[in-house]
Design a protein around this motif. Structure first.
Motif, PDB file in Angstrom:
ATOM      1  N   GLU A 118       0.828  -1.210   0.000  1.00 32.84           N
ATOM      2  CA  GLU A 118       0.000   0.000   0.000  1.00 32.84           C
ATOM      3  C   GLU A 118       0.859   1.256   0.000  1.00 32.84           C
ATOM      4  O   GLU A 118       0.603   2.204  -0.758  1.00 32.84           O
ATOM      5  CB  GLU A 118      -0.925  -0.004   1.225  1.00 32.84           C
ATOM      6  CG  GLU A 118      -1.870   1.181   1.295  1.00 32.84           C
ATOM      7  CD  GLU A 118      -2.730   1.188   2.543  1.00 32.84           C
ATOM      8  OE1 GLU A 118      -3.781   1.854   2.528  1.00 32.84           O
ATOM      9  OE2 GLU A 118      -2.359   0.522   3.529  1.00 32.84           O
ATOM     10  N   PHE A 122       1.389   4.108  -3.003  1.00 28.90           N
ATOM     11  CA  PHE A 122       1.263   5.555  -2.807  1.00 28.90           C
ATOM     12  C   PHE A 122       2.471   6.272  -3.398  1.00 28.90           C
ATOM     13  O   PHE A 122       2.341   7.259  -4.124  1.00 28.90           O
ATOM     14  CB  PHE A 122       1.134   5.887  -1.314  1.00 28.90           C
ATOM     15  CG  PHE A 122       1.458   7.320  -1.009  1.00 28.90           C
ATOM     16  CD1 PHE A 122       0.526   8.319  -1.242  1.00 28.90           C
ATOM     17  CD2 PHE A 122       2.714   7.680  -0.522  1.00 28.90           C
ATOM     18  CE1 PHE A 122       0.839   9.656  -0.995  1.00 28.90           C
ATOM     19  CE2 PHE A 122       3.030   8.993  -0.272  1.00 28.90           C
ATOM     20  CZ  PHE A 122       2.089   9.991  -0.513  1.00 28.90           C
ATOM     21  N   THR A 145      -4.510  10.925   1.459  1.00 29.28           N
ATOM     22  CA  THR A 145      -3.886   9.758   2.082  1.00 29.28           C
ATOM     23  C   THR A 145      -3.624   9.963   3.555  1.00 29.28           C
ATOM     24  O   THR A 145      -3.847   9.052   4.373  1.00 29.28           O
ATOM     25  CB  THR A 145      -2.563   9.413   1.361  1.00 29.28           C
ATOM     26  OG1 THR A 145      -2.824   9.128  -0.014  1.00 29.28           O
ATOM     27  CG2 THR A 145      -1.885   8.204   2.014  1.00 29.28           C
ATOM     28  N   LEU A 202      -2.248   4.624   7.636  1.00 32.24           N
ATOM     29  CA  LEU A 202      -1.739   3.470   6.907  1.00 32.24           C
ATOM     30  C   LEU A 202      -1.208   2.435   7.892  1.00 32.24           C
ATOM     31  O   LEU A 202      -0.668   2.779   8.943  1.00 32.24           O
ATOM     32  CB  LEU A 202      -0.620   3.893   5.959  1.00 32.24           C
ATOM     33  CG  LEU A 202      -1.003   4.851   4.815  1.00 32.24           C
ATOM     34  CD1 LEU A 202       0.250   5.254   4.053  1.00 32.24           C
ATOM     35  CD2 LEU A 202      -2.009   4.206   3.880  1.00 32.24           C
TER      36      LEU A 202
END
Length: 249
Positions: A118, A122, A145, A202
């Motif tokens: 992930e 990004f 994000t 995250l």
């Protein structure tokens, strides 16, 4: 070069280190409260952020902060650090444990961390947008994000402005200079530490924060159920209260 900074107040020193999405203005909500709580407060912009020019030679951000403290005559301080600033704080505390009295780390990065798919996705998306000249798109990617659901439009706009400034400063240079990396041992850190994570962040940063108490001598982890990656700007009063309580302890 002395990095751009502010200093105000009297008392035990608190140094505020910003994230890689922001600059020292991210601490605007905490700045007056920490001064009023009886601290001498320092905040700075890393090279290529805020009002500090982009690097003109290889550099080390931890060394820049230590040089700033030397210039201000500060021998020992508490480090309050967000994201990439947390990585810098960990390096300072490991290399110079005599200079750090305590730390509060907000969703910190960690040297040597292997990024998840992930996080790699990004980074690849950000690179593609910048290479295509879509700076506004790269800014929005970072805002979407790294800000959690508590962030209102004013907060999003503030982060948007800081990230855009960083891109403008860094992309304007004709030659890029890398960071000097230095090996250090986290077990050398003795400073009592509070480590915060955000439930909407995250997974990489949540895992880093949760794992640091297993590595540091004296650390406790608190996950904020409402937070994304930048809790100090998402719910400012709650984080300010947490920091002041930690500093009193």
């Amino acid at each position: 070069m002395t990095i751009s900074h502010d200093v105000a107040g009297d008392g035990p020193v608190v140094v505020l280190l910003h994230s890689g999405v922001c600059d020292r203005r991210m601490w605007d909500p905490q700045w007056p409260a920490l001064i009023a709580a009886g601290h001498r407060v320092v905040r700075c912009d890393f090279r290529g952020f805020g009002r500090t020019p982009a690097p003109d030679r290889p550099h080390n951000d931890a060394e820049d902060v230590l040089d700033l403290l030397d210039a201000l005559g500060i021998e020992r301080a508490t480090l309050v650090a967000s994201s990439y600033g947390g990585r810098v704080a960990l390096e300072i505390a490991a290399r110079r444990p005599d200079r750090v009295s305590s730390m509060a780390l907000l969703c910190p990065a960690l040297p040597g961390h292997e990024p998840s798919a992930e996080l790699r996705a990004f980074g690849a998306r950000e690179d593609a947008l910048l290479e295509a000249g879509d700076i506004a798109g790269a800014v929005e990617l970072n805002v979407d994000t790294f800000l959690g659901p508590e962030a209102d439009e004013a907060t999003r706009e503030a982060v948007r402005g800081m990230q855009r400034n960083a891109f403008d400063v860094q992309l304007a240079v004709t030659e890029e200079f890398g960071r000097i990396t230095v090996d250090f041992d986290l077990s050398a850190i003795k400073a009592p530490s509070l480590v915060l994570s955000g439930a909407h962040d995250l997974a990489d940063f949540r895992q880093i924060a949760a794992g640091l108490p297993d590595v540091l001598t004296d650390a406790r982890h608190v996950e904020l159920p409402w937070a994304g990656h930048l809790p100090s700007v998402e719910r400012t009063s709650a984080v300010t209260d947490l920091l002041i309580d930690f500093l009193r302890g």
